[in-house]
Design a protein around this motif. Sequence first.
Motif, PDB file in Angstrom:
ATOM      1  N   MET A 163      35.309 -42.780  27.672  1.00  0.00           N
ATOM      2  CA  MET A 163      34.512 -41.580  27.368  1.00  0.00           C
ATOM      3  C   MET A 163      33.407 -41.936  26.351  1.00  0.00           C
ATOM      4  O   MET A 163      33.639 -42.673  25.399  1.00  0.00           O
ATOM      5  CB  MET A 163      35.456 -40.522  26.774  1.00  0.00           C
ATOM      6  CG  MET A 163      34.810 -39.196  26.411  1.00  0.00           C
ATOM      7  SD  MET A 163      34.324 -38.227  27.857  1.00  0.00           S
ATOM      8  CE  MET A 163      33.490 -36.870  27.089  1.00  0.00           C
ATOM      9  N   THR A 167      26.148 -38.038  30.383  1.00  0.00           N
ATOM     10  CA  THR A 167      27.068 -36.996  29.937  1.00  0.00           C
ATOM     11  C   THR A 167      26.432 -35.647  30.254  1.00  0.00           C
ATOM     12  O   THR A 167      25.274 -35.419  29.908  1.00  0.00           O
ATOM     13  CB  THR A 167      27.336 -37.120  28.427  1.00  0.00           C
ATOM     14  OG1 THR A 167      27.976 -38.379  28.188  1.00  0.00           O
ATOM     15  CG2 THR A 167      28.233 -35.999  27.925  1.00  0.00           C
ATOM     16  N   ASP A 209      30.786 -32.133  31.614  1.00  0.00           N
ATOM     17  CA  ASP A 209      31.607 -32.722  30.549  1.00  0.00           C
ATOM     18  C   ASP A 209      31.837 -31.724  29.421  1.00  0.00           C
ATOM     19  O   ASP A 209      32.846 -31.769  28.728  1.00  0.00           O
ATOM     20  CB  ASP A 209      30.938 -33.992  29.999  1.00  0.00           C
ATOM     21  CG  ASP A 209      30.872 -35.090  31.057  1.00  0.00           C
ATOM     22  OD1 ASP A 209      31.912 -35.349  31.694  1.00  0.00           O
ATOM     23  OD2 ASP A 209      29.788 -35.666  31.256  1.00  0.00           O
TER      24      ASP A 209
END
Length: 223
Positions: free
Chosen positions: A1, A190, A204
């Motif tokens: 991530m 993202t 996200d």
Amino acid sequence: MTKFADIKGFVFDLDGVITDTSILHGTAWHQLADSLGVTWTKELGDGLKGISRMDSLEMILKAGHKENDYTQAQKEELAAQKNTNYVAEVDKMTPANILPGMKAFLDDLRAKGYQLSLASASKNAPRVLGKLGLTDYFPKIVDPASLKHGKPDPEIYTKGAELLNLDPAQCIGLEDAAAGVQAINGAGETSLGIGDATELGAADMVFADTSAVTLANIAKHLD
């Protein structure tokens, strides 16, 4: 991530993120429908959102049972008339049309050295930015004429990162539509969705509205 510290750039959609031009498109189509004698309804207006210019025109003509009344050349003239109406509406815009919190967010990004680019499919985007007083914030704008594919294809967001000379993993893309979120995710950036959490479930992170979009809130989501 991705971690917040890795983020170096932000790639913005325009409509529904920085300002709301869909209202202006609606007004411009409404004016055209009136001039053609087609009854305008809220359903018709809602159905045109996110649809291309020619497809929108077809929907309006069908609504008035006029789909066979015009040649292709005449239809192109009608679509051009709609764009003239739209540009006249854009020219009435001022910095007051920036969505809540967005100017403060852009100022904060600029002050902290983040790079910004615009990934809007609208050919009128530079004109809109000018009216909003935001031209200087977006020296890098993806040229819609250079694109082979529209959203949800990731191409526009991939180019948005390329303009900044950044890896997509270093960028956050901002969108208010599911197709746009899909494009950001496909580009490997993202995704930050603004709007309904159910509709933008693939993002996200999702913020209910633009006023919640701050660097502090983004950092909370990422770390």
